[in-house]
Scaffold this active site. Structure first.
Site, PDB file in Angstrom:
ATOM      1  N   HIS A 155      10.225 -11.412  11.896  1.00  0.00           N
ATOM      2  CA  HIS A 155       8.757 -11.528  11.996  1.00  0.00           C
ATOM      3  C   HIS A 155       8.094 -10.174  12.264  1.00  0.00           C
ATOM      4  O   HIS A 155       7.020 -10.105  12.862  1.00  0.00           O
ATOM      5  CB  HIS A 155       8.355 -12.519  13.095  1.00  0.00           C
ATOM      6  N   SER A 276      -3.249  13.191  -1.279  1.00  0.00           N
ATOM      7  CA  SER A 276      -4.569  12.602  -1.512  1.00  0.00           C
ATOM      8  C   SER A 276      -5.500  13.686  -2.007  1.00  0.00           C
ATOM      9  O   SER A 276      -5.410  14.843  -1.588  1.00  0.00           O
ATOM     10  CB  SER A 276      -5.106  12.005  -0.215  1.00  0.00           C
ATOM     11  N   LYS A 282      -2.804  13.987   4.015  1.00  0.00           N
ATOM     12  CA  LYS A 282      -2.083  12.793   3.578  1.00  0.00           C
ATOM     13  C   LYS A 282      -0.785  13.093   2.860  1.00  0.00           C
ATOM     14  O   LYS A 282      -0.704  13.998   2.027  1.00  0.00           O
ATOM     15  CB  LYS A 282      -2.973  11.958   2.645  1.00  0.00           C
ATOM     16  N   GLU A 289       5.536   2.248  -2.744  1.00  0.00           N
ATOM     17  CA  GLU A 289       4.456   1.310  -3.094  1.00  0.00           C
ATOM     18  C   GLU A 289       4.582   0.838  -4.541  1.00  0.00           C
ATOM     19  O   GLU A 289       4.335  -0.327  -4.861  1.00  0.00           O
ATOM     20  CB  GLU A 289       3.099   1.981  -2.875  1.00  0.00           C
TER      21      GLU A 289
END
Ligand code: ARG
Length: 475
Positions: A155, A276, A282, A289
């Site tokens: 979880h 970025s 970043k 992803e």
């Protein structure tokens, strides 16, 4: 009606051609089409349907055409409908009407599915090889972290501490099942449909078994109607590929989480990250992803083919032309994705200190207390309750489990003597998990070693199959 009929039928003819034309995407079947034509040709020759000189001329022209397809000198033109018609044009350009002799006893219906099977086998082997490379990257990385503890999560909450090597190696086992599936799939796919003709077989003296052997298939079809209608091998391949994609997406999700500032377990290498355009600080885990994101199209391709096949009557129907793009897309997706994820895995560094400091947090050693009592034959329900009371006391006094005093422990349960302290350390907890497949570091080392050995033998097996496929293709 006459006012627009002529124009409509003209327009419809163009539209029909535009809709049914597949050469833009099926051209990549050309090498397999040429190779299966060579097999068909040799049967026509050995059965006496073609004279030696015709067969020799066609063989020479097919080989030449194959070379030109390979170096890009022969390409489809606007009037070619599909790969088969483009190549027949190529043959006729070399041989005139003699080229048409090759069509005897063959239909595009058995031809196209023979080509697609060969394409699928070739590319599933390539993907299998890439999976083994990723597996070994996972296992090598895992072996660096066998003795490093980390919170094991359920979880996404601290559950029990684990060896981080165990955590990384788990993914290799999912891919081992995928490799197994590919191997099973190969056996079912290795059935040649060539010789089934349009649907009913042939009255010509063809020899489907011999053609199958020549093309490296294990066997040939048992039912010609099934042979031209069956696309189970496409659906199954797409399922396997979508499951591989699902496994990659689960890696992607973990890596993304682990690379976050909140977790800060993983440091993804610059070469496998992106920046970025506006936020200079970043560093984003885009590969992880994309691994997560691309699973969508892989599952989508499976659904597209399953839906196309559902309710489709036998034998060939043009719907079946819709089998190719999903398969090509799933194959292409993984050919790009797998090496990127492999590189990301191989170059990620993990923060051992952060992970091991976090390992006992969240009272993740509470199960150790319950197990300690259970080993003393205390019924597990009472043991569980006692451990829960320990957690509650810690929570209300803002301490960790190993900070409870001997007196407090005994007061909670008489079985909680000072011996319990031996399991109230992450090290103790890890090394006590010695049931087969468990997280005790000594076991994890052996598990990884065994998985690596299996990985090597699978790699060998696949490269052997690839070599014989290549040999078949060039013969
Ligand atoms: N391009 C077709 C396909 O991909 C080839 C088979 C055509 N057969 C036919 N009967 N029209 O399925």
């Amino acid at each position: 009606m006459a006012l627009w009929g002529g124009r409509f039928s003209q327009g419809a003819a163009d539209a029909t051609f535009a809709l049914s034309r597949s050469v833009d995407f099926d051209w990549r079947l050309a090498p397999y089409d040429i190779r299966s034509s060579l097999s068909h040709l040799s049967i026509l020759e050995s059965s006496g349907l073609l004279s030696k000189s015709d067969a020799g001329a066609i063989k020479g022209a097919l080989k030449e055409l194959g070379g030109e397809v390979g170096n890009g000198h022969f390409l489809p033109i606007a009037s070619d409908e599909d790969v088969h018609s483009a190549l027949e044009r190529g043959l006729n350009e070399k041989l005139g009407a003699r080229g048409g002799l090759l069509r005897a006893g063959r239909s595009r219906n058995d031809q196209v599915t023979t080509d697609l099977r060969l394409f699928a086998i070739d590319h599933m082997l390539e993907i299998a090889m890439l999976i083994t490379a990723m597996q070994s990257a996972l296992l090598e990385k895992a072996s660096e972290y066998i003795n490093d503890s980390a919170p094991g999560l359920t979880h996404i909450q601290h559950a029990q501490p684990v060896s981080f090597g165990h955590e990384l190696a788990k993914h290799a086992h999912a891919f081992a099942r995928d490799l197994d599936r590919i191997n099973d799939w190969l056996a079912r796919t290795s059935v040649s449909p060539l010789g089934a003709g349009a649907l009913a077989g042939s009255s010509l003296p063809l020899d489907p078994k011999a053609t199958a052997k020549d093309l490296g298939f294990n066997t040939s079809f048992a039912n010609s109607i099934d042979a031209v209608s069956d696309r189970d091998y496409v659906a199954e391949a797409l399922f396997i590929l979508s499951l591989v994609g699902t496994h990659l997406s689960r890696i992607g999700e973990e890596w993304t989480l682990w690379a976050s500032t909140e977790f800060a377990w993983a440091k993804v290498a610059d070469a496998y990250s992106t920046g970025s355009s506006i936020m200079p600080q970043k560093k984003n885990p885009d590969i992880a992803e994309l691994a997560r994101g691309k699973s969508g199209r892989l599952v989508g391709n499976l659904v597209a083919v399953m839906t196309m096949l559902k309710g489709l009557p036998f034998a060939y129907n043009r719907d079946l032309q819709e089998d190719k793009e999903p398969l090509f897309d799933s194959v292409d997706t993984l050919l790009v994705l797998l090496p990127a994820v492999t590189g990301m895995i191989a170059t990620t560094d993990f923060n051992r200190e952060k992970m091991s400091l976090a390992a006992p947090l969240g009272y993740s050693l509470a199960t150790e207390i319950a197990d300690y009592l259970a080993l003393k034959k205390i019924p597990f329900a009472s043991a569980h309750e006692a451990a829960g009371a320990c957690v509650a006391l810690c929570e209300s006094t803002d301490r960790q489990l190993d900070q409870l005093t001997d007196a407090e422990l005994i007061a909670i349960h008489p079985g909680l003597d000072s011996g319990v302290r031996s399991v109230l350390t992450v090290h103790g907890a890890l090394s006590s998990r010695t049931t087969a497949g468990g997280t005790a570091p000594s076991l994890v080392a052996a598990q990884i070693e065994a998985a690596l050995a299996e990985n090597h033998s699978t790699q060998k097996l696949i490269s052997h199959k690839q070599a014989s496929f290549m040999e078949m293709m060039s013969s």
